[in-house]
Write a protein that holds these residues in place. Structure first.
Motif, PDB file in Angstrom:
ATOM      1  N   LYS A 142      -2.752  16.160  -4.955  1.00 10.00           N
ATOM      2  CA  LYS A 142      -2.956  15.007  -5.839  1.00 10.00           C
ATOM      3  C   LYS A 142      -2.226  13.776  -5.296  1.00 10.00           C
ATOM      4  N   ALA A 143      -1.010  13.974  -4.796  1.00  8.04           N
ATOM      5  CA  ALA A 143      -0.269  12.857  -4.203  1.00  8.04           C
ATOM      6  C   ALA A 143      -1.015  12.297  -2.998  1.00  8.04           C
ATOM      7  N   ALA A 144      -1.603  13.189  -2.204  1.00 11.29           N
ATOM      8  CA  ALA A 144      -2.375  12.754  -1.039  1.00 11.29           C
ATOM      9  C   ALA A 144      -3.586  11.931  -1.465  1.00 11.29           C
ATOM     10  N   ALA A 145      -4.258  12.365  -2.531  1.00  8.99           N
ATOM     11  CA  ALA A 145      -5.416  11.619  -3.041  1.00  8.99           C
ATOM     12  C   ALA A 145      -4.995  10.234  -3.522  1.00  8.99           C
ATOM     13  N   TYR A 146      -3.887  10.182  -4.230  1.00  7.52           N
ATOM     14  CA  TYR A 146      -3.378   8.892  -4.716  1.00  7.52           C
ATOM     15  C   TYR A 146      -3.103   7.943  -3.550  1.00  7.52           C
ATOM     16  N   ALA A 147      -2.473   8.459  -2.495  1.00  4.76           N
ATOM     17  CA  ALA A 147      -2.121   7.608  -1.355  1.00  4.76           C
ATOM     18  C   ALA A 147      -3.370   7.058  -0.670  1.00  4.76           C
ATOM     19  N   ILE A 148      -4.387   7.904  -0.490  1.00  9.66           N
ATOM     20  CA  ILE A 148      -5.634   7.442   0.129  1.00  9.66           C
ATOM     21  C   ILE A 148      -6.257   6.331  -0.709  1.00  9.66           C
ATOM     22  N   GLU A 149      -6.323   6.557  -1.998  1.00  8.51           N
ATOM     23  CA  GLU A 149      -6.948   5.583  -2.896  1.00  8.51           C
ATOM     24  C   GLU A 149      -6.169   4.268  -2.904  1.00  8.51           C
ATOM     25  N   TYR A 150      -4.859   4.361  -2.909  1.00  7.67           N
ATOM     26  CA  TYR A 150      -4.026   3.155  -2.972  1.00  7.67           C
ATOM     27  C   TYR A 150      -4.205   2.304  -1.718  1.00  7.67           C
ATOM     28  N   VAL A 151      -4.006   2.907  -0.549  1.00 13.84           N
ATOM     29  CA  VAL A 151      -4.102   2.105   0.676  1.00 13.84           C
ATOM     30  C   VAL A 151      -5.550   1.721   0.959  1.00 13.84           C
ATOM     31  N   GLY A 152      -6.493   2.539   0.487  1.00 12.28           N
ATOM     32  CA  GLY A 152      -7.901   2.251   0.726  1.00 12.28           C
ATOM     33  C   GLY A 152      -8.409   1.037  -0.017  1.00 12.28           C
ATOM     34  N   ARG A 153      -7.639   0.553  -1.005  1.00 12.96           N
ATOM     35  CA  ARG A 153      -8.070  -0.609  -1.789  1.00 12.96           C
ATOM     36  C   ARG A 153      -7.186  -1.835  -1.585  1.00 12.96           C
ATOM     37  N   LEU A 154      -6.218  -1.739  -0.683  1.00 11.19           N
ATOM     38  CA  LEU A 154      -5.409  -2.914  -0.373  1.00 11.19           C
ATOM     39  C   LEU A 154      -6.244  -3.911   0.424  1.00 11.19           C
TER      40      LEU A 154
END
Length: 546
Positions: free
Chosen positions: A500-512
C-alpha cells in the motif's frame, strides 16, 4: 363543490411535490453512495493504495511456491523455478493488463551446476571422497573440470592476496589452496589464473561460528577460466597440513559440470504518461538455491505484480474515473540479483548506451527508481531506505531526490500511525546501479538477517500492540537464504502495508507537475556512455565476495 375540487387539487399537488422530493432524495442518496464508493478521497479519484488486497498478494505468492516445489524447492537462476517465475509474471501481465511487456536476455557463464560435483583427495596414496555441500561447494562463475588424474596440491602462503605470495611457490599446473580473508574471492581467483594454476581451492577461516562451513554462495569474477571449490575450515586445514609437509604427497581430483544460463529481465510499461520522464519500480525475480525464495524476493516480485495489475486496471477502465498519471510507469523484474545484482546492472548498462531507445529505456529518461526486496519478513520492521549510507560513486545530485522519497514514505507511515526504521541505501540490492547511474532511488523493506533490538520492538509495540511488534533479539527473517523461506515465512500484516505504501508513492510522484525539479533541484547528473560497471557496486558491502 368547487371548493372541494380545489382542495383536492391542492392536496394532489402537494402530494406530488412530496413524492418527487422523496424520489429525488433517494436518487441523490444513490448518487452519493455511488460516488463515495468510487471516490473515497472525495476528489473524484480512487486511491491506488485502497486497491491493494492481501488476498491477492498471497494468491500470487502461493503460485510462486508451487513453481518452486516443482523445481526441487528453488527459483534460483539456471533452474526451472526461475524460468517458471518469469513465465508466470509474463502470463499475468499479458492476460490481464494492457501494459507493454518487454524482455531482455543476457548469458551468464558457469553459473548452473549440473549433477553433483566431485572432489577427491589422495594423501600418501590414500584416496578419499569428500561430500558436496558439507565439505565443499562450487565457487559461482568458476569453470567446469573433469580431471582424469590427480593433480598436485600447493598451499599458497599468507592469504594469497599479493603477487609475492604466489611467486614464492611453484603453482603452475597445480591446484592452489588459499585461505579466506583480506582480499576478495575474485581477486584470489584472478591471481590463481595469473600464475597458471589448474584449479583453485579456497577454504573458510574459522574466525567465527559461521565461518567454518563450506559456503554455497561464494562467487568469483565473471568468466573465470579455472575450476574452483570453497571448502570447510576443517577440510581446508587438513589439506594445508598435508600440502606443507614435504614428506607427504598430496593431490586433488576435481570433476564438475557447469553450464551457462540465459537470464531474463521483464519490464512492463503503462501505455500512457510521458515516456521521456519514467518512474521505475523494481524487484528481483530470482531466489537462492537453498529454498523457495518466497520472502526473498518472491514478496517483492508479487508485490510489484499486484501493483502493476491494479494500476493497469485503474488507468484503462474509464468508468472508474481514475485521474491519469503524468509519467510513464515501468515495472521491472530483475534476474540474477542473488549473484551480484547482474540483471539490474545489465539493464542500466543497456539504458546508458547511445543505441538505447525511448521504448527500450534510456537512462536519461528515468527520473526515479523504487526498489522492493524482502517486504514480508516474519519478524518485520518497516525499513525506509535513506541516504544515511550510499554506494561509493553516487553523485550528490541524487541525494535531494532520494531524501524526498524517504520523507514521502515517512509521511505515509506517520499518517497511518505505523512505526518505521531508517534503512541505509548503501548496498545489497538493485537500487545500487540506479543510484550510481545518477537516478534518485528509494523503497521500503522489512529486514533480512539482522536482529530486531528490544528498543525497536518496544517502539513498534507502542503503535502496533505486542501482537504485531515482533520479537526482540530475533532475526527479521530467520529463514533468510534457507530452505524454510517458504509460503509460511511471511508476515501478511506487514506485507499488505508495504505494498500500500508503494502504491501511495507511485500515485504521489506520478501526479507532481514538475517531478524532475522536485527530485533534482540542483540539476541532474550528466550521464557518461557507456555506463561504468566498475563504479556500480562497492564490494565491501557484499559478504559473498570475501
Amino acid at each position: 363543490m368547487p371548493y372541494i375540487f380545489l382542495g383536492l387539487l391542492v392536496l394532489f399537488s402537494i402530494t406530488t411535490i412530496v413524492l418527487s422530493a422523496v424520489a429525488l432524495g433517494i436518487l441523490i442518496n444513490r448518487i452519493d453512495s455511488r460516488d463515495t464508493e468510487k471516490s473515497p478521497d472525495n476528489n473524484g479519484s480512487l486511491s491506488f493504495a485502497d486497491q491493494i488486497k492481501i488476498d491477492d498478494l498471497m494468491h500470487h505468492l502461493e503460485q510462486l511456491q508451487v513453481i518452486a516445489d516443482q523445481s526441487n524447492g528453488t527459483r534460483a537462476i539456471g533452474t526451472r523455478g526461475f524460468d517458471g517465475t518469469l513465465d508466470y509474471i509474463t502470463e499475468q501481465l499479458e492476460q490481464n493488463t494492457n501494459l507493454i511487456v518487454r524482455h531482455e536476455y543476457f548469458t551468464l557463464k558457469n553459473c548452473a551446476v549440473q549433477g553433483t560435483p566431485q572432489l577427491q583427495s589422495q594423501i600418501n596414496g590414500f584416496i578419499e571422497d569428500h561430500i558436496h555441500l558439507t565439505d565443499f561447494a562450487h565457487i559461482i562463475f568458476t569453470a567446469a573440470a573433469n580431471f582424469d588424474s590427480f593433480v598436485r596440491l600447493v598451499s599458497i602462503p599468507n592469504l594469497g592476496c599479493q603477487n609475492s605470495d604466489w611467486m614464492n611457490v611453484s603453482v603452475t599446473d597445480s591446484i592452489a589452496l588459499v585461505k579466506r580473508g583480506v582480499c576478495t574471492f575474485p581477486e584470489k581467483t584472478q591471481l590463481a589464473e595469473k600464475y597458471r594454476a589448474k584449479g583453485l581451492l579456497m577454504y573458510n577461516d574459522g574466525t567465527a561460528s559461521d565461518r567454518f562451513q563450506a559456503v554455497r554462495y561464494v562467487r568469483s569474477h565473471l568468466n573465470a577460466t579455472i575450476p574452483g571449490y570453497f571448502l570447510s575450515y576443517n577440510l581446508g586445514m587438513k589439506f594445508v597440513n598435508a600440502a606443507i609437509n614435504s614428506s607427504t604427497n598430496a593431490s586433488i581430483k576435481m570433476i564438475i559440470d557447469v553450464r551457462d544460463a540465459e537470464i531474463g529481465n521483464i519490464c512492463a510499461d503503462t501505455p500512457t504518461g510521458n515516456k521521456t520522464a519514467t518512474i521505475v519500480i523494481g524487484a528481483h525475480s530470482d531466489g537462492v538455491l537453498d529454498g523457495s525464495g518466497i520472502n526473498d524476493d518472491g514478496s517483492g516480485s508479487v508485490g510489484i505484480l499486484v501493483l502493476a495489475l491494479n494500476l493497469a486496471r485503474l488507468l484503462s477502465t474509464s468508468s472508474l474515473n481514475y485521474a491519469q498519471l503524468l509519467y510513464r510507469i515501468r515495472f521491472c523484474w530483475w534476474g540474477a540479483e542473488e549473484v551480484g545484482l547482474l540483471g539490474s546492472i545489465y539493464h542500466v548498462e543497456q539504458a546508458s548506451l547511445s543505441s538505447a531507445t525511448i521504448e527500450s529505456g534510456r537512462l536519461q529518461d528515468y527520473l526515479v527508481y523504487f526498489n522492493y526486496d524482502m517486504i514480508a519478513s516474519p519478524n518485520s520492521n518497516f525499513g525506509i531506505l535513506d541516504s544515511i549510507s550510499i554506494p561509493p560513486g553516487t553523485s550528490n545530485k541524487t541525494l535531494p531526490g532520494t531524501d524526498r522519497i524517504t520523507n514521502l514514505f515517512q509521511q505515509w507511515f506517520d499518517e497511518q500511525k505505523l512505526p518505521w526504521t531508517r534503512s541505509g541505501i548503501g548496498g545489497g540490492s538493485d537500487f545500487v546501479p540506479f543510484l550510481t547511474g545518477g537516478i534518485a532511488s528509494g523503497g521500503v523493506n522489512t529486514g533480512a538477517g539482522g536482529f530486531k533490538s528490544s528498543t525497536e520492538r518496544d517502539r513498534y509495540a507502542e503503535l502496533l500492540g505486542t501482537g504485531n511488534a515482533g520479537l526482540a533479539n530475533v532475526p527479521y527473517d530467520s529463514c533468510y537464504h534457507q530452505q524454510c523461506d517458504r509460503i509460511t515465512n511471511v508476515n501478511p500484516f506487514a506485507y499488505g502495508k508495504i505494498v500500500k505504501a508503494a502504491a501511495y508513492a507511485i500515485e504521489y510522484v506520478g501526479r507532481l507537475n514538475d517531478l524532475e525539479n522536485w527530485l533534482y533541484p540542483e540539476g541532474r547528473v550528466k550521464h557518461v556512455n557507456p555506463f561504468n560497471r566498475k563504479h556500480v557496486y562497492d564490494i565491501h558491502h557484499d559478504p559473498d565476495l570475501f
